[in-house]
Design a protein around this motif. Structure first.
Motif, PDB file in Angstrom:
ATOM      1  N   UNK A 155       0.832  -1.212   0.000  1.00 18.13           N
ATOM      2  CA  UNK A 155       0.000   0.000   0.000  1.00 18.13           C
ATOM      3  C   UNK A 155       0.867   1.263   0.000  1.00 18.13           C
ATOM      4  N   UNK A 156       2.078   1.114  -0.512  1.00 18.53           N
ATOM      5  CA  UNK A 156       2.863   2.314  -0.809  1.00 18.53           C
ATOM      6  C   UNK A 156       3.923   2.712   0.196  1.00 18.53           C
ATOM      7  N   UNK A 157       4.036   1.993   1.315  1.00 20.35           N
ATOM      8  CA  UNK A 157       5.105   2.319   2.264  1.00 20.35           C
ATOM      9  C   UNK A 157       6.392   1.653   1.802  1.00 20.35           C
ATOM     10  N   UNK A 158       7.536   2.278   2.125  1.00 22.72           N
ATOM     11  CA  UNK A 158       8.797   1.645   1.749  1.00 22.72           C
ATOM     12  C   UNK A 158       9.842   1.799   2.840  1.00 22.72           C
ATOM     13  N   UNK A 159      10.781   0.874   2.826  1.00 25.13           N
ATOM     14  CA  UNK A 159      11.918   0.993   3.719  1.00 25.13           C
ATOM     15  C   UNK A 159      12.790   2.094   3.142  1.00 25.13           C
ATOM     16  N   UNK A 160      13.255   2.989   3.997  1.00 24.87           N
ATOM     17  CA  UNK A 160      14.045   4.103   3.491  1.00 24.87           C
ATOM     18  C   UNK A 160      15.518   3.683   3.520  1.00 24.87           C
ATOM     19  N   UNK A 161      16.182   3.601   2.361  1.00 26.51           N
ATOM     20  CA  UNK A 161      17.564   3.127   2.354  1.00 26.51           C
ATOM     21  C   UNK A 161      18.422   3.952   3.323  1.00 26.51           C
ATOM     22  N   UNK A 162      19.197   3.249   4.122  1.00 25.91           N
ATOM     23  CA  UNK A 162      20.089   3.931   5.075  1.00 25.91           C
ATOM     24  C   UNK A 162      19.385   4.427   6.320  1.00 25.91           C
ATOM     25  N   UNK A 163      18.074   4.228   6.395  1.00 22.84           N
ATOM     26  CA  UNK A 163      17.322   4.810   7.518  1.00 22.84           C
ATOM     27  C   UNK A 163      16.223   3.860   7.994  1.00 22.84           C
ATOM     28  N   UNK A 164      16.403   2.557   7.712  1.00 25.16           N
ATOM     29  CA  UNK A 164      15.309   1.618   7.989  1.00 25.16           C
ATOM     30  C   UNK A 164      15.485   0.917   9.333  1.00 25.16           C
ATOM     31  N   UNK A 165      15.938   1.645  10.324  1.00 29.14           N
ATOM     32  CA  UNK A 165      16.159   1.024  11.629  1.00 29.14           C
ATOM     33  C   UNK A 165      15.138   1.515  12.625  1.00 29.14           C
ATOM     34  N   UNK A 166      14.672   0.593  13.427  1.00 29.82           N
ATOM     35  CA  UNK A 166      13.772   0.963  14.503  1.00 29.82           C
ATOM     36  C   UNK A 166      14.503   0.595  15.795  1.00 29.82           C
TER      37      UNK A 166
END
Ligand code: 16G
Length: 167
Positions: A151-162
């Motif tokens: 539904x359009x969400x994406x992992x943000x390269x370099x910033x996909x950490x929680x």
């Protein structure tokens, strides 16, 4: 907040959620009696939340502002069968912008396969856009990444950490 949600197939919207007895609407203080707290226990530990506890926290949210909790009710049985929250955060960055956070998304597992999870997330995402949020973010289990990607969400390269610290 508008009804145009066009990436669902068959096309359903918050105004026409697929079955005439389903109602997409904001959370009300009386929803304790309709099982809002119980449905959250399908997501995580809820604890012992009494009606008074729930009503106090509902009023705290209202007083604080920025909480937009949407639910789906099955009006045949007066039960909440899905929910999703948009929490807005007022920033100084991005020209004093607003960031949206997607939280507490849950759909009763007996109502799976009707696109209701997608519908409720898209509904609050649309609301975030209408409120002027510059982005919406969420945390989820690895297994839900394909759902959010669809539904359009994406992992943000370099910033996909929680990251968290628990208290
Ligand atoms: C998920 C939820 C988050 C919720 C958390 C509870 C979404 C998109 N994310 O990450 O809102 O607070 O689960 O898990 O619904 P916890 O009990 O480990 O904090």
């Amino acid at each position: 907040w508008g009804s145009v949600i066009n990436c669902l197939n068959p096309p359903i919207t918050n105004e026409t959620p697929g079955e005439p007895w389903l109602l997409v609407r904001p959370l009300c203080i009386s929803d304790y009696n309709k099982g809002y707290v119980q449905i959250l226990s399908q997501l995580t530990t809820v604890g012992n939340v009494s009606k008074t506890d729930f009503e106090r926290q509902f009023m705290n949210m209202r007083k604080a502002g920025g909480y937009y909790i949407t639910v789906i009710e099955d009006t045949r049985i007066n039960r909440i069968i899905g929910a999703s929250s948009l929490i807005t955060e007022f920033k100084i960055i991005h020209n004093c912008g607003i960031r949206g956070r997607l939280e507490d998304v849950v759909v009763n597992n007996t109502y799976r396969g009707k696109q209701l999870g997608k519908l409720i997330v898209l509904t609050v995402s649309l609301l975030a856009k209408k409120l002027g949020c510059y982005k919406m973010s969420l945390d989820c289990k690895d297994s839900l990444i394909p759902f959010y990607k669809s539904i359009g969400y994406k992992l943000e390269p370099g910033n996909a950490n929680s990251m968290i610290t628990r208290y």
